[in-house]
Write a protein that holds these residues in place. Structure first.
Motif, PDB file in Angstrom:
ATOM      1  N   SER A  65       0.822  -1.207   0.000  1.00 47.07           N
ATOM      2  CA  SER A  65       0.000   0.000   0.000  1.00 47.07           C
ATOM      3  C   SER A  65       0.855   1.256   0.000  1.00 47.07           C
ATOM      4  O   SER A  65       0.509   2.253  -0.631  1.00 47.07           O
ATOM      5  CB  SER A  65      -0.914   0.001   1.230  1.00 47.07           C
ATOM      6  OG  SER A  65      -1.810  -1.084   1.185  1.00 47.07           O
ATOM      7  N   THR A  66       1.986   1.196   0.699  1.00 45.69           N
ATOM      8  CA  THR A  66       2.842   2.370   0.847  1.00 45.69           C
ATOM      9  C   THR A  66       3.611   2.694  -0.430  1.00 45.69           C
ATOM     10  O   THR A  66       3.721   3.855  -0.825  1.00 45.69           O
ATOM     11  CB  THR A  66       3.835   2.154   2.003  1.00 45.69           C
ATOM     12  OG1 THR A  66       3.108   1.852   3.199  1.00 45.69           O
ATOM     13  CG2 THR A  66       4.677   3.390   2.233  1.00 45.69           C
ATOM     14  N   ALA A  71      -2.150   4.336  -1.171  1.00 48.44           N
ATOM     15  CA  ALA A  71      -2.174   5.196   0.005  1.00 48.44           C
ATOM     16  C   ALA A  71      -1.452   6.503  -0.271  1.00 48.44           C
ATOM     17  O   ALA A  71      -0.684   6.632  -1.231  1.00 48.44           O
ATOM     18  CB  ALA A  71      -1.522   4.476   1.191  1.00 48.44           C
ATOM     19  N   PHE A  73       0.471  10.060   1.887  1.00 48.00           N
ATOM     20  CA  PHE A  73       1.185  10.476   3.085  1.00 48.00           C
ATOM     21  C   PHE A  73       0.649  11.837   3.516  1.00 48.00           C
ATOM     22  O   PHE A  73       1.047  12.858   2.968  1.00 48.00           O
ATOM     23  CB  PHE A  73       2.678  10.552   2.739  1.00 48.00           C
ATOM     24  CG  PHE A  73       3.604  10.763   3.890  1.00 48.00           C
ATOM     25  CD1 PHE A  73       3.785   9.780   4.848  1.00 48.00           C
ATOM     26  CD2 PHE A  73       4.351  11.931   4.002  1.00 48.00           C
ATOM     27  CE1 PHE A  73       4.670   9.969   5.895  1.00 48.00           C
ATOM     28  CE2 PHE A  73       5.235  12.126   5.042  1.00 48.00           C
ATOM     29  CZ  PHE A  73       5.401  11.137   6.001  1.00 48.00           C
ATOM     30  N   ASN A  77       1.064  13.492   9.309  1.00 46.87           N
ATOM     31  CA  ASN A  77       2.002  12.428   9.665  1.00 46.87           C
ATOM     32  C   ASN A  77       3.423  12.993   9.711  1.00 46.87           C
ATOM     33  O   ASN A  77       4.057  13.203   8.681  1.00 46.87           O
ATOM     34  CB  ASN A  77       1.916  11.283   8.655  1.00 46.87           C
ATOM     35  CG  ASN A  77       2.866  10.140   8.998  1.00 46.87           C
ATOM     36  OD1 ASN A  77       3.569  10.178   9.998  1.00 46.87           O
ATOM     37  ND2 ASN A  77       2.866   9.124   8.164  1.00 46.87           N
ATOM     38  N   SER A  82       8.543   7.247   5.912  1.00 43.09           N
ATOM     39  CA  SER A  82       8.385   7.933   4.633  1.00 43.09           C
ATOM     40  C   SER A  82       9.337   7.459   3.551  1.00 43.09           C
ATOM     41  O   SER A  82       9.138   7.767   2.372  1.00 43.09           O
ATOM     42  CB  SER A  82       8.566   9.439   4.829  1.00 43.09           C
ATOM     43  OG  SER A  82       9.885   9.734   5.270  1.00 43.09           O
ATOM     44  N   PHE A  85       7.396   5.314   1.098  1.00 44.92           N
ATOM     45  CA  PHE A  85       6.437   6.071   0.320  1.00 44.92           C
ATOM     46  C   PHE A  85       7.123   6.955  -0.712  1.00 44.92           C
ATOM     47  O   PHE A  85       6.609   7.156  -1.813  1.00 44.92           O
ATOM     48  CB  PHE A  85       5.578   6.928   1.253  1.00 44.92           C
ATOM     49  CG  PHE A  85       4.499   7.693   0.550  1.00 44.92           C
ATOM     50  CD1 PHE A  85       3.402   7.028   0.013  1.00 44.92           C
ATOM     51  CD2 PHE A  85       4.568   9.069   0.402  1.00 44.92           C
ATOM     52  CE1 PHE A  85       2.404   7.722  -0.651  1.00 44.92           C
ATOM     53  CE2 PHE A  85       3.576   9.772  -0.252  1.00 44.92           C
ATOM     54  CZ  PHE A  85       2.488   9.099  -0.781  1.00 44.92           C
ATOM     55  N   PHE A 279      -0.952   2.077   7.403  1.00 41.69           N
ATOM     56  CA  PHE A 279      -1.589   3.186   6.712  1.00 41.69           C
ATOM     57  C   PHE A 279      -2.865   3.588   7.435  1.00 41.69           C
ATOM     58  O   PHE A 279      -3.633   4.385   6.981  1.00 41.69           O
ATOM     59  CB  PHE A 279      -1.911   2.824   5.254  1.00 41.69           C
ATOM     60  CG  PHE A 279      -2.514   1.466   5.080  1.00 41.69           C
ATOM     61  CD1 PHE A 279      -1.721   0.405   4.684  1.00 41.69           C
ATOM     62  CD2 PHE A 279      -3.843   1.240   5.307  1.00 41.69           C
ATOM     63  CE1 PHE A 279      -2.276  -0.857   4.510  1.00 41.69           C
ATOM     64  CE2 PHE A 279      -4.399  -0.007   5.134  1.00 41.69           C
ATOM     65  CZ  PHE A 279      -3.611  -1.059   4.740  1.00 41.69           C
ATOM     66  N   TYR A 288      -1.072   6.837   7.103  1.00 40.49           N
ATOM     67  CA  TYR A 288      -1.269   6.683   5.660  1.00 40.49           C
ATOM     68  C   TYR A 288      -2.762   6.631   5.399  1.00 40.49           C
ATOM     69  O   TYR A 288      -3.467   5.813   5.977  1.00 40.49           O
ATOM     70  CB  TYR A 288      -0.572   5.432   5.135  1.00 40.49           C
ATOM     71  CG  TYR A 288       0.925   5.563   5.154  1.00 40.49           C
ATOM     72  CD1 TYR A 288       1.605   6.059   4.049  1.00 40.49           C
ATOM     73  CD2 TYR A 288       1.656   5.235   6.285  1.00 40.49           C
ATOM     74  CE1 TYR A 288       2.980   6.215   4.075  1.00 40.49           C
ATOM     75  CE2 TYR A 288       3.029   5.388   6.315  1.00 40.49           C
ATOM     76  CZ  TYR A 288       3.685   5.877   5.210  1.00 40.49           C
ATOM     77  OH  TYR A 288       5.041   6.040   5.242  1.00 40.49           O
ATOM     78  N   ASP A 425      -1.857  13.143  -4.229  1.00 45.39           N
ATOM     79  CA  ASP A 425      -1.442  12.047  -3.355  1.00 45.39           C
ATOM     80  C   ASP A 425       0.046  12.100  -3.018  1.00 45.39           C
ATOM     81  O   ASP A 425       0.538  11.296  -2.226  1.00 45.39           O
ATOM     82  CB  ASP A 425      -1.765  10.699  -4.007  1.00 45.39           C
ATOM     83  CG  ASP A 425      -3.258  10.436  -4.094  1.00 45.39           C
ATOM     84  OD1 ASP A 425      -3.977  10.851  -3.175  1.00 45.39           O
ATOM     85  OD2 ASP A 425      -3.693   9.841  -5.100  1.00 45.39           O
TER      86      ASP A 425
END
Length: 463
Positions: A65-66, A71, A73, A77, A82, A85, A279, A288, A425
């Motif tokens: 997902s990351t 997802a 960020f 957060n 990170s 991501f 997430f 996330y 995103d």
């Protein structure tokens, strides 16, 4: 004279050390269990099997997902992981490499338990029970190797670097098997496992005969063996129909397990979403959130998956994300988020079958429409002008249906497609909008520790 006495002293002292060392080596270790004592009976074998199941977790779901476009960020957060991501990970990034060690620990447990089972002489009802345990262990070995392959193969094609397929517990320096070798070994384990598991065994927290078919269907999809993918998917669909619209939301609160083929049971009294599905929201901070790209693919009014998967909270204002992942929310106040992990569902089987039919011959549109009709109110069947548009529709349906179940990044990689995020995103991703297929991070790295210790292994390209 003094020098002569000194040399004699050193010689005698060395002999004493050697003698003491040899004596010490003859001692029986007190901090480990000898294999011949670890598996004394069929109950010990069951404990070994459970030890392998215990390493099933949601780590892959979080990674997929990351690093994909599932997802985003959010600004709030300030503590989350990170590097994954932002596609800044390397062989030293535990965020993407930790599953490597976890899965090989599971495989080692499996091989040790199989060796213990081989050493036992079983009688009476233990013979049948032992056969089932062997079937579960072989299927688990295939599953964990396949998960390693999905995560760490350089690509999904013949000749590509895969992972070592370990068939025995041993210390050594295994080289990486090619993609096709891992596929062949996993297929062989699954073929051997299937007849050992009785059809009457229906515990969904363990591998059943139908669960073996589900693993075989997914594996065939990656192998591009379209005939086998269709055949195995049909076996599962015949045994487990799709959930009704009324049943579907309850899957994600554990109110029911309709269309769930195999799940990892999670127990406890605390919220462990951060560890397994990072997430999700923890401590009032959304680490996330669901990507706007994913949100925009849903018919928010008619698609029953939308409220089951995604939550909108208008009370979260300012820099806080108003969108949250609702999947795995749980059904009790004592353990929110502590929901069983759905490893295989019938919805995936429809999509495997549709893709395989689109690539060969068959009613791919019929299977796609059947799944959509089960998920979308007032759905009208759609026809497709050509193969390309049909494949694109199936990929988008996988994006929606299997969101946050650990598939999206691998699906893009199967199709040799880049990861493409919306600018919205990637506002906190340092410009990480597109991950091209040519970049090193398009394949997850082999852990640095494995590269430094194992003289026969190599890293994925460009790291």
């Amino acid at each position: 004279m003094i020098n002569k006495i000194y040399k004699q002293y050193i010689f005698i002292f060395s002999l004493l050390l050697l003698s003491a060392g040899c004596t010490k080596l003859d001692l029986v270790p007190t901090d480990t269990i000898s294999p011949d004592k670890a598996y004394r009976n069929i109950n010990d074998i069951n404990l070994g099997v459970l030890g392998a199941y215990a390493l099933l977790d949601g780590g892959t779901i979080g990674v997929v997902s990351t690093v994909s476009d599932e997802a985003m960020f959010p600004t709030e957060n300030t503590v989350g992981n990170s590097d994954a991501f932002r596609w800044l990970y390397n062989s030293g990034s535990g965020s993407v490499t930790s599953q490597y060690g976890t899965f090989y620990v599971a495989i080692d447990r499996i091989n040790r338990t199989l060796a213990g089972l081989d050493a036992l002489t079983l009688t009476g009802p233990d013979v049948a029970t032992g056969a089932r345990y062997r079937g579960e262990l072989l299927a688990l070995r295939a599953y964990f190797h396949f998960e390693l392959l999905r995560n760490y193969a350089s690509s999904y094609q013949t000749g590509a670097l895969g992972v070592p397929y370990m068939k025995a517990s041993a210390i050594g320096y295994p080289a990486r098997d090619n993609f096709e070798t891992v596929i062949a070994d996993a297929k062989a384990d699954l073929v051997d496992a299937k007849p050992l598991i009785p059809a009457a065994f229906t515990d969904k927290t363990r591998i059943t005969k139908t669960a073996v078919s589900a693993i075989q269907a997914r594996l065939a999809l990656y192998e591009k063996n379209w005939a086998e993918a269709i055949g195995y998917a049909n076996e599962v669909i015949a045994a487990f129909p799709l959930a009704t619209k009324a049943q579907f939301p309850g899957i994600w609160t554990d109110a029911n397990d309709s269309e769930v083929i195999w799940k990892a049971k999670r127990v406890g009294t605390t919220d462990s979403r951060l560890g397994d599905f990072y997430f999700r929201q923890t401590g009032g901070i959304v680490l996330y959130a669901p990507a706007f790209k994913l949100i925009n693919t849903f018919d928010k009014v008619n698609d029953i998956r939308y409220p089951a998967y995604i939550k909108f909270d208008a009370t979260r204002t300012g820099t806080k994300s108003q969108y949250l992942v609702n999947k795995y929310i749980g059904g009790t106040s004592t353990a929110p988020g502590l929901t069983d992990i759905k490893l295989f569902r019938t919805g995936e089987m429809y999509l495997i079958k549709a893709e395989a039919e689109a690539e060969s011959t068959g009613d791919a549109a019929g299977d796609l429409n059947a799944l959509r009709a089960a998920r979308i109110n007032a759905y009208t069947n759609v026809s497709f002008a050509d193969k390309a548009s049909l494949i694109a529709a199936i990929m988008e349906e996988r994006y929606k249906e299997l969101a946050f179940e650990g598939h999206r990044f691998f699906d893009l990689k199967r199709r040799n497609l880049p990861v493409e995020r919306l600018a919205a995103d990637a506002v906190n991703a340092s410009g990480a909008v597109t991950l091209p297929t040519t970049q090193a991070q398009y394949s997850l790295p082999i852990p640095a520790a494995e590269i430094s210790v194992n003289k026969n292994t190599v890293q994925n390209p460009k790291y």
